[in-house]
Design a protein around this motif. Structure first.
Motif, PDB file in Angstrom:
ATOM      1  N   GLY A 802       0.294   0.638   1.559  1.00  0.00           N
ATOM      2  CA  GLY A 802      -0.617   1.642   1.028  1.00  0.00           C
ATOM      3  C   GLY A 802       0.111   2.907   0.622  1.00  0.00           C
ATOM      4  O   GLY A 802       1.318   3.077   0.865  1.00  0.00           O
ATOM      5  N   GLN A 803      -0.630   3.809   0.028  1.00  0.00           N
ATOM      6  CA  GLN A 803      -0.010   5.036  -0.472  1.00  0.00           C
ATOM      7  C   GLN A 803       0.568   5.867   0.665  1.00  0.00           C
ATOM      8  O   GLN A 803       1.607   6.500   0.499  1.00  0.00           O
ATOM      9  N   ARG A 804      -0.058   5.867   1.802  1.00  0.00           N
ATOM     10  CA  ARG A 804       0.448   6.650   2.925  1.00  0.00           C
ATOM     11  C   ARG A 804       1.729   6.042   3.493  1.00  0.00           C
ATOM     12  O   ARG A 804       2.625   6.756   3.940  1.00  0.00           O
ATOM     13  N   GLY A 805       1.806   4.711   3.473  1.00  0.00           N
ATOM     14  CA  GLY A 805       3.041   4.041   3.850  1.00  0.00           C
ATOM     15  C   GLY A 805       3.271   3.932   5.341  1.00  0.00           C
ATOM     16  O   GLY A 805       2.428   4.262   6.165  1.00  0.00           O
ATOM     17  N   GLY A 806       4.475   3.456   5.670  1.00  0.00           N
ATOM     18  CA  GLY A 806       4.856   3.238   7.059  1.00  0.00           C
ATOM     19  C   GLY A 806       6.254   2.676   7.124  1.00  0.00           C
ATOM     20  O   GLY A 806       7.131   3.073   6.346  1.00  0.00           O
ATOM     21  N   PHE A 807       6.473   1.697   8.040  1.00  0.00           N
ATOM     22  CA  PHE A 807       7.848   1.214   8.211  1.00  0.00           C
ATOM     23  C   PHE A 807       8.308   0.306   7.078  1.00  0.00           C
ATOM     24  O   PHE A 807       9.513   0.084   6.908  1.00  0.00           O
ATOM     25  N   PHE A 808       7.407  -0.263   6.290  1.00  0.00           N
ATOM     26  CA  PHE A 808       7.823  -1.033   5.126  1.00  0.00           C
ATOM     27  C   PHE A 808       8.236  -0.079   4.005  1.00  0.00           C
ATOM     28  O   PHE A 808       7.441   0.772   3.581  1.00  0.00           O
TER      29      PHE A 808
END
Length: 837
Positions: A802-808
């Motif tokens: 998603g736009q907020r993102g994370g570890f990917f």
């Protein structure tokens, strides 16, 4: 007439003048705490992994972007440089902003000796009132000794934006954030847009929610009218004992806002019982059946209302709208406008809880029943959660087919706007003072942090229970301390209490000390009425209680503890003006105790609210005295309900102060009314601004750009797809998705590596989710093909970012030869894993 006119001049004219003077001062002194600009993040490209060469001389960096709102007023960057700044260096970094007509909007030159690595650089300028959908160019340049550049990202993120670098660079997009300032014209336009798009679903909800309550109140009134005329009631006591029970309707009939507030509370309480009863009987709701109930129900309401009005016209108590009613109507409209403006830029309700509520609503929409498992969405075979709110959402979803994220978002804000109405009803029923009722509704609707702040957590179930709670408090008071006829209304008390139980278990638990405190205030009288209400409520909630006992381990749930979980949330008392309201309550408590010594009667309600709050604080602080605590109930979830006793306390304390003010010398009274008007205007301006900007940006997980990606996934990915999503350890050992991946399960039905929090009801699934996320969050480089092999071993076929993102990291995945990008737009990406060789 002359006396009344003089009273109007003496009271309302100085009040109006004081309010006008405060409004003029706030406008002239802007920016001030009352009129500070309301800024909102617009474009938020927060990914970074590379630094382009520092712009020098003829070399420059130029980023284009297209705002989604009018009022563009800030652009934020993050500086990047090697080494520490040197006071002797003479480098300069220049930032320029141009519009699509090549007009220079603003220019700022910074001395690089004052810029450190990773320092935030903010370019501020006058709001661009027509920035919507216009292309702007942000240019960065520097002199020949400039050592400062800015962070960027090496993957194209924005569909309507492009980075141009005159020097060789692999950057595709700057790391930057734009902010817009809300203007009055844009606020009006936003309201018009939201109401034209989602007004129908809110209008349907306004008619759907109170329907059972309206029918119940009108049936009671019809029965009383027939008894008064000596006729046999249409519903005899043997066939319909509830409506044959007498209790005084005059206070409700005398104030339409109190009537509607009570009807909303009763309706919200009865709908979950209707759903649960039908489920126990083996039935289910369909779209056509709900529409039939809706149409037939409102036909019956209209018929009963006309019949009751004809009977009421023979008696001298017509319903009239006083100026205070018009004030109340305007106040509710202002509260609704502020609540809607708070979510004007959202496509999903915020935070983790919203994903759970969307999943439960999707399950109930699919089955037409209250859940016993999670149907085709999750391999979970039990349902130990409350479902009151979800019966409302699922009913509206079945009736309208509205997009689920928007339905939950606007239904939540509508419920939040209706809560001041039920607070008004409660204060009117207890005190019979419209001024006090208006004050309590005003405090809850605008200046108080809660319940408006519920929106930032997606606390939809607790919000719905708190919508019922004020009327439940009022009927608890009336059954014990009201007149003889009111004491016969114990069955209504049972309905309301059972409704809160079905809607939120914790809120119901927080209510339980109140009947005891009210009973003590009445010196132990009318305990049998409370016991009758408790017995009836147990009959209504008993089947669900037995279900919960069968599928849970109550002993383990109650004794389970978690470190720091029960810490007192001081950050709920310190923001805004909250500490001033609690200071006012402390002063009011001193006045109430003094009045008790003087044998006055008015302090009873303030002291009951104090006793209720003290009992809750003591019960939830046992761990501080070395006694066992529990995570089932905690100070965090309790403190955010204290706005209700605080509002009732302040309203009840204001009544004697108001009476004392009216008895002063007319000149002193004029000055007091003048100051009161100024104070109310100041609190109103502060409250409106606070409510519009109340959301915490950190809790907004899914963003508007995620919505088309979710729709694409629903249309293009196979139903057997297993999608990996970004996650983080949210609460205890529970993991949650960090972006739009949270909504994949409820909106598409596809399996994900981290479903909504209800997965914790399956121990095997808990272990799978934990093992996957602990490993995935530790991966250093997603461009390595071996990481794609590991994902395939976990059964993963797609990756959603998603736009907020994370570890990917989408840029790293884009470089992975074993992964293919199948969707990429505005910072949202979907990757497909190639089959293993």
């Amino acid at each position: 007439m002359a006396i009344r006119r003089w009273q109007w001049v003496r009271r309302w004219l100085p009040l109006a003048i004081g309010a006008a003077v405060m409004a003029v001062w706030a406008w002239a002194a802007r920016p001030s705490p009352l009129t500070a600009p309301i800024l909102t993040d617009d474009i938020s490209q927060t990914r970074l992994d590379t630094v382009p060469p520092a712009p020098r001389n003829e070399q420059y960096l130029e980023q284009t972007f297209v705002p989604r709102w009018n009022g563009l007023s800030e652009v934020e960057l993050i500086a990047a440089r090697s080494g520490e700044p040197d006071a002797a260096e003479d480098g300069r970094l220049t930032l320029q902003l141009f519009d699509d007509d090549a007009t220079l909007i603003t220019e700022q030159t910074l001395e690089t000796s004052a810029i450190s690595h990773n320092q935030t650089i903010t370019l501020s300028f006058d709001p661009q009132t027509r920035s919507l959908n216009r292309t702007y160019r942000l240019r960065l340049s520097g002199n020949e000794t400039n050592p400062v550049s800015v962070w960027a990202y090496d993957l194209d993120v924005l569909a309507r934006g492009q980075l141009t670098a005159t020097a060789a660079a692999n950057a595709q997009e700057l790391r930057f954030t734009t902010r817009t300032q809300l203007t009055f014209a844009d606020a009006v336009w936003s309201l018009v847009t939201m109401l034209s798009r989602d007004g129908l679903i809110m209008l349907l909800a306004l008619f759907f929610l109170p329907l059972p309550g309206c029918l119940l109140l009108l049936l009671v009134e019809k029965t009383k009218n027939e008894k008064r005329k000596g006729e046999r009631p249409s519903f005899s006591a043997t066939r319909f004992p509830l409506t044959a029970t007498r209790f005084p309707l005059t206070p409700l009939l005398a104030d339409p806002f109190a009537w509607w507030g009570t009807a909303f509370a009763l309706g919200v309480s009865l709908w979950p019982m209707l759903w649960f009863g039908l489920t126990l009987a083996g039935g289910r709701f369909h779209s056509w059946s709900l529409w039939a109930i809706f149409i037939l129900g409102w036909t019956a309401v209209l018929t009963l209302w006309l019949s009751n009005r004809n009977a009421r016209e023979k008696r001298p108590r017509p319903i009239t709208l006083s100026p205070r009613h018009l004030v109340a109507l305007s106040l509710l409209a202002l509260i609704l406008a502020a609540r809607l403006l708070a979510v004007r830029d959202l496509a999903f309700p915020p935070w983790v809880d919203s994903g759970r509520h969307s999943l439960i609503t999707a399950v109930m929409t699919e089955t037409g029943q209250t859940p016993s498992d999670y149907a085709s969405y999750l391999p979970v075979t039990r349902f130990p959660y409350h479902f009151g709110f979800h019966t409302l959402a699922a009913s509206l979803e079945l009736m309208s087919g509205w997009p689920l994220p928007r339905l939950l978002l606007f239904l939540g804000q509508l419920l939040n706007s209706l809560l001041p109405l039920t607070v008004y009803a409660a204060v009117w029923l207890i005190l019979r003072r419209r001024g006090a009722a208006l004050l309590a509704a005003f405090l809850v609707g605008l200046p108080f942090l809660f319940p408006g702040f519920y929106a930032t957590w997606g606390r939809l179930t607790q919000l719905t229970a708190m919508l019922v709670m004020p009327v439940l408090v009022a009927f608890t008071w009336l059954v014990v301390r009201g007149g003889r006829a009111w004491r016969r209304a114990w069955w209504l008390l049972a309905l309301l209490a059972a409704g809160v139980f079905f809607t939120h278990f914790r809120v119901f638990a927080y209510y339980l000390p109140l009947p005891f405190v009210v009973w003590l205030s009445a010196r132990g009288r009318q305990g049998h009425n409370l016991l009758a209400a408790a017995g009836s409520g147990l009959l209504l909630a008993g089947p669900r209680l037995f279900q919960l006992l069968a599928i849970t381990n109550p002993g383990r749930q109650i004794t389970y503890t978690q470190t720091s979980y029960n810490a007192f949330p001081t950050n709920y008392i310190t923001p805004g003006w909250e500490r001033y309201y609690w200071t006012a309550a402390s002063i009011g408590l001193v006045l109430a105790l003094t009045a008790v010594l003087l044998r006055r009667r008015w302090p009873v309600l303030p002291l009951v609210m104090t006793g209720w709050t003290a009992a809750l604080l003591a019960a939830l602080s046992l761990d501080r005295w070395g006694l066992p605590g529990t995570t089932v109930l905690n100070l965090n979830s309790m403190v955010i309900t204290l706005f209700l006793p605080l509002a009732l306390f302040l309203a009840a304390t204001a009544v004697p102060l108001w009476r004392w003010l009216r008895q002063r010398h007319w000149l002193a009274a004029l000055m007091a009314w003048f100051c009161l008007g100024g104070g109310l205007m100041a609190v109103t301006l502060f409250g409106v601004r606070q409510q519009i900007s109340i959301l915490n940006p950190q809790t907004i997980l899914a963003r508007p750009a995620d919505l088309p990606a979710l729709a694409w996934a629903d249309q293009n990915l196979p139903e057997t797809a297993v999608i990996a999503v970004n996650s983080w350890k949210w609460l205890g050992e529970t993991w949650s998705a960090t972006d739009g991946g949270l909504w994949l399960v409820p909106l598409t039905g596809r399996s994900t590596t981290t479903p909504p929090a209800d997965y914790t009801y399956n121990p095997k699934l808990v272990q799978q989710v934990r093992q996957f996320n602990e490993t995935a969050s530790a991966v250093p480089d997603w461009s390595d093909p071996t990481q794609a092999d590991w994902l395939r071993q976990q059964g993963v076929t797609y990756i959603f970012i998603g736009q907020r993102g994370g570890f990917f990291d989408p840029a790293a995945l884009n470089r992975n030869p074993a992964v293919e990008m199948v969707y990429g737009r505005d910072g949202v990406f979907i990757f497909s894993l190639f089959p293993s060789p």
